[in-house]
Motif scaffolding. Structure first.
Motif, PDB file in Angstrom:
ATOM      1  N   CYS A   1      -5.713   7.234   9.233  1.00 40.25           N
ATOM      2  CA  CYS A   1      -5.188   7.027   7.885  1.00 40.25           C
ATOM      3  C   CYS A   1      -5.763   5.730   7.337  1.00 40.25           C
ATOM      4  CB  CYS A   1      -3.668   6.934   7.895  1.00 40.25           C
ATOM      5  SG  CYS A   1      -2.877   8.486   8.293  1.00 40.25           S
ATOM      6  N   LEU A   2      -6.292   5.811   6.149  1.00 43.00           N
ATOM      7  CA  LEU A   2      -6.948   4.667   5.533  1.00 43.00           C
ATOM      8  C   LEU A   2      -6.252   4.262   4.246  1.00 43.00           C
ATOM      9  CD1 LEU A   2     -10.580   6.048   5.783  1.00 43.00           C
ATOM     10  CD2 LEU A   2      -9.512   4.423   7.336  1.00 43.00           C
TER      11      LEU A   2
ATOM     12  N   ARG B   1      -0.606  11.507  -8.299  1.00 41.67           N
ATOM     13  CA  ARG B   1       0.522  10.619  -8.600  1.00 41.67           C
ATOM     14  C   ARG B   1       0.832   9.814  -7.345  1.00 41.67           C
ATOM     15  NH1 ARG B   1       1.631  11.268 -13.402  1.00 41.67           N
ATOM     16  NH2 ARG B   1       1.841  13.267 -14.405  1.00 41.67           N
ATOM     17  N   ILE B   2       1.107   8.539  -7.561  1.00 39.26           N
ATOM     18  CA  ILE B   2       1.482   7.665  -6.459  1.00 39.26           C
ATOM     19  C   ILE B   2       2.705   6.855  -6.862  1.00 39.26           C
ATOM     20  CG2 ILE B   2      -0.862   7.485  -5.543  1.00 39.26           C
ATOM     21  CD1 ILE B   2      -0.869   4.576  -6.777  1.00 39.26           C
ATOM     22  N   ASN B   3       3.336   6.275  -5.874  1.00 35.50           N
ATOM     23  CA  ASN B   3       4.473   5.402  -6.106  1.00 35.50           C
ATOM     24  C   ASN B   3       3.983   3.965  -6.178  1.00 35.50           C
ATOM     25  OD1 ASN B   3       6.797   3.648  -5.485  1.00 35.50           O
ATOM     26  ND2 ASN B   3       7.869   5.600  -5.196  1.00 35.50           N
TER      27      ASN B   3
ATOM     28  N   HIS C   1      -2.044   3.918   0.142  1.00 38.90           N
ATOM     29  CA  HIS C   1      -1.874   4.442   1.496  1.00 38.90           C
ATOM     30  C   HIS C   1      -0.659   5.352   1.508  1.00 38.90           C
ATOM     31  CE1 HIS C   1      -2.018   4.681   5.816  1.00 38.90           C
ATOM     32  NE2 HIS C   1      -0.765   4.251   5.902  1.00 38.90           N
ATOM     33  N   VAL C   2      -0.824   6.559   1.989  1.00 40.24           N
ATOM     34  CA  VAL C   2       0.210   7.603   2.067  1.00 40.24           C
ATOM     35  C   VAL C   2       1.053   7.703   0.793  1.00 40.24           C
ATOM     36  CG1 VAL C   2       0.308   7.723   4.578  1.00 40.24           C
ATOM     37  CG2 VAL C   2       1.830   6.155   3.402  1.00 40.24           C
TER      38      VAL C   2
ATOM     39  N   ALA D   1      -7.879  15.346   2.318  1.00 47.02           N
ATOM     40  CA  ALA D   1      -6.420  15.374   2.394  1.00 47.02           C
ATOM     41  C   ALA D   1      -5.814  15.004   1.045  1.00 47.02           C
ATOM     42  CB  ALA D   1      -5.923  14.436   3.484  1.00 47.02           C
ATOM     43  N   LEU D   2      -6.390  14.017   0.391  1.00 47.03           N
ATOM     44  CA  LEU D   2      -5.894  13.593  -0.916  1.00 47.03           C
ATOM     45  C   LEU D   2      -6.072  14.698  -1.949  1.00 47.03           C
ATOM     46  CD1 LEU D   2      -4.749  11.198  -2.569  1.00 47.03           C
ATOM     47  CD2 LEU D   2      -7.105  10.590  -3.066  1.00 47.03           C
ATOM     48  N   SER D   3      -7.215  15.355  -1.935  1.00 43.46           N
ATOM     49  CA  SER D   3      -7.486  16.371  -2.947  1.00 43.46           C
ATOM     50  C   SER D   3      -6.625  17.617  -2.796  1.00 43.46           C
ATOM     51  CB  SER D   3      -8.972  16.754  -2.938  1.00 43.46           C
ATOM     52  OG  SER D   3      -9.298  17.438  -1.751  1.00 43.46           O
TER      53      SER D   3
END
Length: 90
Positions: free
Chosen positions: A2-3, A30-32, A50-51, A83-85
């Motif tokens: 995980c990067l 979308r991210i927090n 990250h995550v 994974a992101l896509s």
């Protein structure tokens, strides 16, 4: 692996102050951004993601240096982008 990956803020959510749309190497998600509540964030700012969470605000120069390094990692970086896509944007 995980990067933490640099992403550019595209827009801040109008209906939820802790959410933002970020673009990472052409992929938008979308991210927090709640961990950066003390920062003044605006579209065009760069954050380390990250995550699904923005961990820190970084300069564009830092972002480019990290992206250059990550691209040099090859498959680990490609796996992370894949994974992101495929993650949910909602």
């Amino acid at each position: 692996m995980c990067l933490g990956i640099p992403g550019e803020l595209v827009e801040l959510a109008q209906d939820h102050e802790d959410l933002a749309l970020v673009e990472v190497s052409g992929v938008r998600r979308r991210i927090n951004v709640g961990l950066l509540a003390d920062e003044e964030l605006a579209p065009g700012d760069w954050v380390l993601v990250h995550v699904g969470f923005a961990l820190s605000k970084i300069s564009e120069q830092e972002a480019q240096a990290v992206l250059d390094y990550l691209e040099g990692l090859g498959q680990a970086y490609t796996d992370e982008l894949d994974a992101l896509s495929t993650s949910d944007i909602s």
